[in-house]
Design a protein around this motif. Sequence first.
Motif, PDB file in Angstrom:
ATOM      1  N   UNK A  51       0.771  -1.278  -0.065  1.00 17.79           N
ATOM      2  CA  UNK A  51      -0.099  -0.032   0.055  1.00 17.79           C
ATOM      3  C   UNK A  51       0.804   1.189   0.064  1.00 17.79           C
ATOM      4  N   UNK A  52       0.473   2.171  -0.682  1.00 17.06           N
ATOM      5  CA  UNK A  52       1.254   3.555  -0.924  1.00 17.06           C
ATOM      6  C   UNK A  52       0.799   4.589   0.016  1.00 17.06           C
ATOM      7  N   UNK A  53       1.727   5.479   0.655  1.00 17.65           N
ATOM      8  CA  UNK A  53       1.329   6.373   1.502  1.00 17.65           C
ATOM      9  C   UNK A  53       2.654   7.418   1.098  1.00 17.65           C
ATOM     10  N   UNK A  54       2.341   8.804   1.196  1.00 12.97           N
ATOM     11  CA  UNK A  54       3.400   9.766   0.755  1.00 12.97           C
ATOM     12  C   UNK A  54       3.245  11.079   1.549  1.00 12.97           C
ATOM     13  N   UNK A  55       4.141  11.932   1.682  1.00 13.38           N
ATOM     14  CA  UNK A  55       3.856  13.004   2.390  1.00 13.38           C
ATOM     15  C   UNK A  55       3.366  14.251   1.908  1.00 13.38           C
ATOM     16  N   UNK A  56       2.896  14.315   0.522  1.00 16.13           N
ATOM     17  CA  UNK A  56       2.547  15.231  -0.059  1.00 16.13           C
ATOM     18  C   UNK A  56       1.114  14.921  -0.727  1.00 16.13           C
ATOM     19  N   UNK A  57       0.297  16.227  -0.953  1.00 12.37           N
ATOM     20  CA  UNK A  57      -0.792  16.029  -1.638  1.00 12.37           C
ATOM     21  C   UNK A  57      -0.512  15.740  -3.066  1.00 12.37           C
ATOM     22  N   UNK A  58      -1.424  14.663  -3.385  1.00 14.19           N
ATOM     23  CA  UNK A  58      -1.487  14.129  -4.786  1.00 14.19           C
ATOM     24  C   UNK A  58      -2.697  14.026  -5.585  1.00 14.19           C
ATOM     25  N   UNK A  59      -2.935  14.747  -6.605  1.00 17.04           N
ATOM     26  CA  UNK A  59      -4.234  14.535  -7.255  1.00 17.04           C
ATOM     27  C   UNK A  59      -3.643  14.066  -8.729  1.00 17.04           C
ATOM     28  N   UNK A  60      -4.890  13.073  -9.127  1.00 19.55           N
ATOM     29  CA  UNK A  60      -4.535  12.021 -10.275  1.00 19.55           C
ATOM     30  C   UNK A  60      -5.784  12.116 -11.266  1.00 19.55           C
TER      31      UNK A  60
END
Length: 109
Positions: A51-60
């Motif tokens: 499962x993916x998690x990151x420290x930034x906002x991501x819009x796709x």
Amino acid sequence: MKEEHEFFATGELAWVDTTDGISERVLSRDPDGTLTRLARWAPGTLSGEEIIRHEYVEEVYLLEGELTDLTLEQTFRPGDYACRPPGMPHGPYRTETGCTMLEIRYSAR
């Protein structure tokens, strides 16, 4: 802050390989990690097994093809959109046919 760009032909940008099966056309980037890109996944691409998690906002925004979230067991198609705040779990993903998406990343601060 990202560089200033007036309209330009994005088709003239080269596709650059980033990871197994994924290439990108970076439309704009800032050294702090802010990014706007087109991402193209080749048929059969898997994002990994975790499962993916990151420290930034991501819009796709999915432009072409299909993308399946293996955790949700749900397939997304052109016109589908996601907005993920920092830490939001998502994926992993797989595409059987390939896909192209517009991806925007920026800091939540």
